[in-house]
Design a protein around this motif. Sequence first.
Motif, PDB file in Angstrom:
ATOM      1  N   VAL A  21     -23.110   2.121  -7.636  1.00 38.20           N
ATOM      2  CA  VAL A  21     -22.212   2.580  -6.569  1.00 38.20           C
ATOM      3  C   VAL A  21     -21.122   1.530  -6.315  1.00 38.20           C
ATOM      4  O   VAL A  21     -19.946   1.857  -6.163  1.00 38.20           O
ATOM      5  CB  VAL A  21     -22.994   2.889  -5.265  1.00 38.20           C
ATOM      6  N   THR A  22     -21.520   0.271  -6.309  1.00 40.88           N
ATOM      7  CA  THR A  22     -20.529  -0.806  -6.129  1.00 40.88           C
ATOM      8  C   THR A  22     -19.492  -0.748  -7.252  1.00 40.88           C
ATOM      9  O   THR A  22     -18.293  -0.904  -7.014  1.00 40.88           O
ATOM     10  CB  THR A  22     -21.235  -2.185  -6.095  1.00 40.88           C
ATOM     11  N   GLN A  23     -19.966  -0.476  -8.466  1.00 38.49           N
ATOM     12  CA  GLN A  23     -19.015  -0.356  -9.585  1.00 38.49           C
ATOM     13  C   GLN A  23     -18.099   0.848  -9.398  1.00 38.49           C
ATOM     14  O   GLN A  23     -16.905   0.766  -9.706  1.00 38.49           O
ATOM     15  CB  GLN A  23     -19.767  -0.233 -10.909  1.00 38.49           C
ATOM     16  N   GLY A  48     -22.611  -9.258  -5.194  1.00 44.86           N
ATOM     17  CA  GLY A  48     -22.076  -8.164  -6.005  1.00 44.86           C
ATOM     18  C   GLY A  48     -20.587  -8.274  -6.289  1.00 44.86           C
ATOM     19  O   GLY A  48     -19.943  -7.297  -6.655  1.00 44.86           O
ATOM     20  N   LYS A  49     -20.037  -9.469  -6.165  1.00 43.32           N
ATOM     21  CA  LYS A  49     -18.593  -9.651  -6.375  1.00 43.32           C
ATOM     22  C   LYS A  49     -18.206  -9.353  -7.824  1.00 43.32           C
ATOM     23  O   LYS A  49     -17.226  -8.651  -8.090  1.00 43.32           O
ATOM     24  CB  LYS A  49     -18.186 -11.092  -5.991  1.00 43.32           C
ATOM     25  N   THR A  50     -19.002  -9.888  -8.759  1.00 42.43           N
ATOM     26  CA  THR A  50     -18.700  -9.647 -10.167  1.00 42.43           C
ATOM     27  C   THR A  50     -18.936  -8.181 -10.518  1.00 42.43           C
ATOM     28  O   THR A  50     -18.166  -7.571 -11.283  1.00 42.43           O
ATOM     29  CB  THR A  50     -19.557 -10.568 -11.065  1.00 42.43           C
ATOM     30  N   CYS A  51     -19.969  -7.611  -9.935  1.00 43.39           N
ATOM     31  CA  CYS A  51     -20.277  -6.187 -10.141  1.00 43.39           C
ATOM     32  C   CYS A  51     -19.076  -5.317  -9.720  1.00 43.39           C
ATOM     33  O   CYS A  51     -18.637  -4.430 -10.461  1.00 43.39           O
ATOM     34  CB  CYS A  51     -21.516  -5.852  -9.301  1.00 43.39           C
ATOM     35  N   LEU A  52     -18.517  -5.598  -8.565  1.00 43.87           N
ATOM     36  CA  LEU A  52     -17.344  -4.855  -8.086  1.00 43.87           C
ATOM     37  C   LEU A  52     -16.162  -5.071  -9.033  1.00 43.87           C
ATOM     38  O   LEU A  52     -15.414  -4.137  -9.347  1.00 43.87           O
ATOM     39  CB  LEU A  52     -16.973  -5.307  -6.669  1.00 43.87           C
ATOM     40  N   GLU A 139     -33.086  -4.344  -0.911  1.00 45.20           N
ATOM     41  CA  GLU A 139     -32.598  -5.160  -2.020  1.00 45.20           C
ATOM     42  C   GLU A 139     -31.332  -4.619  -2.673  1.00 45.20           C
ATOM     43  O   GLU A 139     -30.543  -5.382  -3.227  1.00 45.20           O
ATOM     44  CB  GLU A 139     -33.712  -5.262  -3.060  1.00 45.20           C
ATOM     45  N   THR A 140     -31.162  -3.311  -2.619  1.00 44.23           N
ATOM     46  CA  THR A 140     -30.020  -2.725  -3.329  1.00 44.23           C
ATOM     47  C   THR A 140     -28.903  -2.246  -2.395  1.00 44.23           C
ATOM     48  O   THR A 140     -27.920  -1.674  -2.850  1.00 44.23           O
ATOM     49  CB  THR A 140     -30.472  -1.540  -4.207  1.00 44.23           C
ATOM     50  N   GLU A 141     -29.075  -2.460  -1.090  1.00 49.68           N
ATOM     51  CA  GLU A 141     -28.019  -2.028  -0.164  1.00 49.68           C
ATOM     52  C   GLU A 141     -26.999  -3.142   0.087  1.00 49.68           C
ATOM     53  O   GLU A 141     -27.365  -4.310   0.205  1.00 49.68           O
ATOM     54  CB  GLU A 141     -28.635  -1.608   1.173  1.00 49.68           C
TER      55      GLU A 141
HETATM   56  N1  LIG Z   1     -25.531  -2.380  -4.141  1.00 45.99           N
HETATM   57  C1  LIG Z   1     -25.373  -3.376  -5.029  1.00 45.99           C
HETATM   58  N2  LIG Z   1     -24.145  -3.765  -5.386  1.00 45.99           N
HETATM   59  C2  LIG Z   1     -23.950  -4.771  -6.265  1.00 45.99           C
HETATM   60  N3  LIG Z   1     -24.954  -5.457  -6.857  1.00 45.99           N
HETATM   61  C3  LIG Z   1     -26.203  -5.101  -6.546  1.00 45.99           C
HETATM   62  C4  LIG Z   1     -26.474  -4.060  -5.622  1.00 45.99           C
HETATM   63  N4  LIG Z   1     -27.829  -3.926  -5.500  1.00 45.99           N
HETATM   64  C5  LIG Z   1     -28.357  -4.845  -6.316  1.00 45.99           C
HETATM   65  N5  LIG Z   1     -27.403  -5.558  -6.939  1.00 45.99           N
HETATM   66  C6  LIG Z   1     -27.657  -6.665  -7.893  1.00 45.99           C
HETATM   67  O1  LIG Z   1     -27.121  -7.849  -7.341  1.00 45.99           O
HETATM   68  C7  LIG Z   1     -26.565  -8.664  -8.357  1.00 45.99           C
HETATM   69  C8  LIG Z   1     -25.085  -8.891  -8.083  1.00 45.99           C
HETATM   70  O2  LIG Z   1     -24.634  -9.852  -8.994  1.00 45.99           O
HETATM   71  P1  LIG Z   1     -23.123 -10.321  -9.105  1.00 45.99           P
HETATM   72  O3  LIG Z   1     -23.073 -11.228 -10.271  1.00 45.99           O
HETATM   73  O4  LIG Z   1     -22.231  -9.158  -9.081  1.00 45.99           O
HETATM   74  O5  LIG Z   1     -22.967 -11.146  -7.743  1.00 45.99           O
HETATM   75  P2  LIG Z   1     -21.812 -12.158  -7.342  1.00 45.99           P
HETATM   76  O6  LIG Z   1     -21.489 -11.874  -5.920  1.00 45.99           O
HETATM   77  O7  LIG Z   1     -20.703 -12.089  -8.328  1.00 45.99           O
HETATM   78  O8  LIG Z   1     -22.551 -13.561  -7.457  1.00 45.99           O
HETATM   79  P3  LIG Z   1     -21.930 -15.027  -7.712  1.00 45.99           P
HETATM   80  O9  LIG Z   1     -21.624 -15.585  -6.348  1.00 45.99           O
HETATM   81  O10 LIG Z   1     -23.043 -15.766  -8.365  1.00 45.99           O
HETATM   82  O11 LIG Z   1     -20.714 -14.898  -8.564  1.00 45.99           O
HETATM   83  C9  LIG Z   1     -26.797  -7.934  -9.671  1.00 45.99           C
HETATM   84  O12 LIG Z   1     -27.974  -8.412 -10.262  1.00 45.99           O
HETATM   85  C10 LIG Z   1     -26.957  -6.487  -9.231  1.00 45.99           C
HETATM   86  O13 LIG Z   1     -27.754  -5.728 -10.118  1.00 45.99           O
END
Ligand SMILES: Nc1ncnc2c1ncn2[C@@H]1O[C@H](COP(=O)(O)OP(=O)(O)OP(=O)(O)O)[C@@H](O)[C@H]1O
Length: 166
Positions: A21-23, A48-52, A139-141
């Motif tokens: 969903v974040t993607q 989830g910054k990289t995920c977005l 965990e996933t919200e």
């Molecule tokens: N709703 C969500 N949105 C985004 N990521 C999620 C969500 N729920 C679980 N996750 C998990 O959280 C992690 C997010 O990792 P990500 O690398 O995107 O974080 P980040 O904010 O970039 O971290 P960093 O500060 O280390 O760069 C992933 O393992 C992802 O699968």
Amino acid sequence: MASPSDTLTETLYLASSGPEVTQEIGKVLGRESRPGAIYLLTGELGAGKTCLTQGIAQGLEVPGYVRSPTFVMVTRSIGKLTLHHIDLYRVEDSFEALDLGLEELMYGDGVCVVEWAERAADIFPEESVSISIDYGGSETERSINLTAPAGVIANFRDALEEYIVA
Ligand SMILES: Nc1ncnc2c1ncn2[C@@H]1O[C@H](COP(=O)(O)OP(=O)(O)OP(=O)(O)O)[C@@H](O)[C@H]1O
Ligand SMILES: [Mg+2]
């Protein structure tokens, strides 16, 4: 007391129930991005910054986007627009951020996505879109809040409708 800039800024409160969903939210941002768009991402480690950002890359039709190694602070990829993915985690202050050549990138025609933008908060232009990602109840919200000048937010509101928290 409200300052003049308060009245010009608006926030969209979004909810994400998982990484996909974040993607998807990122994809909307990528698709709707104008040249010169700047997204300032804040949120704890693993929020989830990289995920977005991966979603933004998809929305910009960057082929085969993969997460950049964390020791590379600026990466460039070419899609409909050029995507500059900047990670300031290892940066101490605004001066160090400027040393990375951010100014040239920010005022160019590409799209800048900045992780850990709070490390250099004062260098970004006012039209930037600030996006905070916070852990939710499970965990996933995640709560994803977009703050920007009202005119900028207006561009995204319809496309993000389904993620808006009432
Ligand atoms: N709703 C969500 N949105 C985004 N990521 C999620 C969500 N729920 C679980 N996750 C998990 O959280 C992690 C997010 O990792 P990500 O690398 O995107 O974080 P980040 O904010 O970039 O971290 P960093 O500060 O280390 O760069 C992933 O393992 C992802 O699968
Ligand atoms: Mg990251």
